[in-house]
Design an enzyme around this catalytic site. Sequence first.
Site, short mmCIF file in Angstrom:
data_model
loop_
_atom_site.label_atom_id
_atom_site.label_comp_id
_atom_site.label_asym_id
_atom_site.label_seq_id
_atom_site.Cartn_x
_atom_site.Cartn_y
_atom_site.Cartn_z
N SER A 95 -1.14 -6.27 7.78
CA SER A 95 -2.18 -7.24 7.50
C SER A 95 -3.57 -6.59 7.55
O SER A 95 -3.70 -5.37 7.37
CB SER A 95 -2.07 -8.42 8.47
OG SER A 95 -2.93 -9.46 8.09
N CYS A 134 0.79 -1.22 0.00
CA CYS A 134 0.00 0.00 0.00
C CYS A 134 0.82 1.27 0.00
O CYS A 134 0.30 2.34 -0.23
CB CYS A 134 -0.92 0.00 1.21
SG CYS A 134 -0.02 -0.18 2.74
C1 LIG Z 1 -0.08 -5.23 2.49
S1 LIG Z 1 0.95 -6.63 2.65
C2 LIG Z 1 -0.21 -7.94 2.53
C3 LIG Z 1 -0.57 -8.51 3.84
C4 LIG Z 1 -1.39 -9.77 3.83
N1 LIG Z 1 -2.71 -9.60 3.28
C5 LIG Z 1 -1.48 -10.27 5.25
O1 LIG Z 1 -2.54 -10.63 5.72
O2 LIG Z 1 -0.44 -10.29 5.91
C6 LIG Z 1 1.75 -6.70 1.09
C7 LIG Z 1 2.64 -7.92 0.88
O3 LIG Z 1 3.03 -7.94 -0.48
C8 LIG Z 1 4.33 -8.46 -0.58
N2 LIG Z 1 4.87 -8.02 -1.88
C9 LIG Z 1 5.16 -6.75 -2.24
N3 LIG Z 1 5.55 -6.71 -3.52
C10 LIG Z 1 5.51 -7.99 -3.98
C11 LIG Z 1 5.79 -8.59 -5.24
N4 LIG Z 1 6.21 -7.85 -6.25
N5 LIG Z 1 5.62 -9.92 -5.38
C12 LIG Z 1 5.19 -10.66 -4.33
N6 LIG Z 1 4.91 -10.14 -3.12
C13 LIG Z 1 5.07 -8.82 -2.94
C14 LIG Z 1 5.03 -7.89 0.65
O4 LIG Z 1 6.11 -8.72 1.00
C15 LIG Z 1 3.91 -7.90 1.70
O5 LIG Z 1 3.94 -9.08 2.47
#
Ligand SMILES: C[S@@+](CC[C@H](N)C(=O)[O-])C[C@H]1O[C@@H](n2cnc3c(N)ncnc32)[C@H](O)[C@@H]1O
Length: 395
Positions: free
Chosen positions: A380, A79
Site C-alpha cells: 500500500s 510495481c
Molecule cells: C501496489 S498494489 C495497490 C495497493 C493499493 N493502492 C492499496 O492502498 O492497497 C497493486 C494492486 O493491484 C492489483 N492488481 C494487479 N494486477 C491487476 C489487474 N490486472 N487487475 C486488477 N487488479 C490488479 C493487485 O491485486 C494489488 O492489490
Amino acid sequence: MDNIRVLELYSGIGGMHYALKESGVAAEVVAAVDVNTTANEIYKHNFPSTPLRSKTIEGMTLDDFDKFAFDMILMSPPCQPFTRIGLQGDISDPRTKSFLYILDLLPRLSKLPRFILLENVKGFETSSARDSLVSTLKDCGYTYQELMVSPTSLGIPNSRLRYFLIAKAPPGSFSFHTSSEILEGFPSPAVQVVPEPSLVKSASCRTACQEEDKEKQEEGDGQILYKLETAKQADRKSSQNNDTSVRQIQDFLELGAEEGMEDEEEGDKYLLPAKTLLRYALLMDIVRPTCRRSVCFTKGYGHYVEGTGSVLQSCLETEVEEAFRGLEQLSDEEKLNQLSRLRLRYFTPREIANLMGFPKTFTFPENITTKQQYRVLGNSLNVHVVSRLIQLMVS
Ligand SMILES: C[S@@+](CC[C@H](N)C(=O)[O-])C[C@H]1O[C@@H](n2cnc3c(N)ncnc32)[C@H](O)[C@@H]1O
Ligand SMILES: *[C@@H]1O[C@H](CO)[C@@H](O)[C@H](O)[C@H]1NC(C)=O
Ligand SMILES: *[C@@H]1O[C@H](CO)[C@@H](O)[C@H](O)[C@H]1NC(C)=O
Ligand SMILES: *[C@@H]1O[C@H](CO)[C@@H](O)[C@H](O)[C@H]1NC(C)=O
C-alpha cells in the site's frame, strides 16, 4: 457543486480512498477495482458501501468504464515489473498488461477524466511504462507533474520514497510552476511565487538526501563499525534522529516499548525468534521509540528480515552498541543471551498502518492473518503523502 466521481484502480486495501477522504476534496469513489480476494475482503470490510469490482482491469470494456462517468483516476499499478530487485521485465512483463490497457482506453473514453494520480515505486521513472504514460497524457493534452516524495518530508519517521504523477485535463493548470524534471519533494511555496527553474529541483530535497537507496551507493566503502554499518551510515542515522521536524517512533506505537508494557503477552508475539536473531542480527535496522526514522516496510516484513523494514528495540536498558560488542567471539547461546537483552520485536501491523497514515477507523477482518496484513500493507501507500498530492492536484 456535485461530488467529483473517482475511479480507484488497483484499489488493494484502499490507501487511495483514505487519502481522498483525508484530502477534504468533495468526492466519492464510484468504483474500485482489484483482483486480489484478500485485499478485496479488507477493502469491503472498511468501505462496505463503495462499489468494488473483483475482476481484472483488462477484463473490463470501454463501455464499462464510460458507464462510471468518472472525473478522476487514482491508481497504483503493481510495481514488481519496475523494481530494481525484480527482473525489470517492464512492458514485456504480463503484469504491465492492465496498465497498458488503461493507456490504450484513455483517449477513447467518451469524456477525459479531469484528474489522474498515479503512484509507483522508485525505478518506474526510468521504465518504458512511464514513457508510454507520459506520451499518452501529452497526446491527450494533459498538464502533468512527476514527483518523488517520501513521508519524511511530512515529519513522519518512515522512509518510503515513491514516484508520483499528477495530471490535469485541458484546459486545467496547476497552482504551482510545473517542470519537466521530476520534483524531489512537494513543490514549496517559494516555487509558486518565484517560478525560476533553478529553484525547482532543490524544492525540498532534504527528503531525497535521507533515502536509503541513494546512500547505499555512496557508502560502498568505509570502515565497518559494530554491526554491518559504515561510519557514514551511522552518522546519517543519528542526524535523522536529531531532526526534530520529524516525529518520534513512539507516537505511532500501540504496544508501549518499555519493560512492564501493558500488554506484555501481545508484545512477546512480535519478538524476533532466536533463529532470526542469530542469522540476521548484523543486518537489521534497529530503532528505538525515541528515534525519528525507520526504513520502508515491504510485503515480506515479519517473515524475511533483510531490507524489509526496521525492528524495534523494546527494552532500553541496554545500548545497541553494548549488545553487539564482541559478538563474533561468542557461542550461539551467549550471542542470544546478549542480543535478547534488547528485546527486539517487529512493529505490529497496526503500528505500520499508523506510520503509513491509515486512520484508526481502518481495521482488518478477523480472519486475515498477521502475515497477510504485513503483505497488503507493504503493497500500500502513505495516506498522508497521497492526500497532499490530491489537494495539490485539485486546488
Ligand atoms: C501496489 S498494489 C495497490 C495497493 C493499493 N493502492 C492499496 O492502498 O492497497 C497493486 C494492486 O493491484 C492489483 N492488481 C494487479 N494486477 C491487476 C489487474 N490486472 N487487475 C486488477 N487488479 C490488479 C493487485 O491485486 C494489488 O492489490
Ligand atoms: C545529535 O545531537 C546530539 C545531542 O544534541 C549531538 O551530540 C550530536 O553531535 C548530534 N549528531 C548529529 C549527527 O547531528
Ligand atoms: C474470511 O471469512 C470470510 C467470511 O466468512 C470468507 O469469505 C473468507 O474467505 C475468509 N478469508 C480468509 C483470508 O480466510
Ligand atoms: C493476494 O494478496 C496477498 C497479499 O499480498 C497474497 O498473499 C496473495 O497470494 C494474493 N492472492 C492472489 C490470488 O493473488
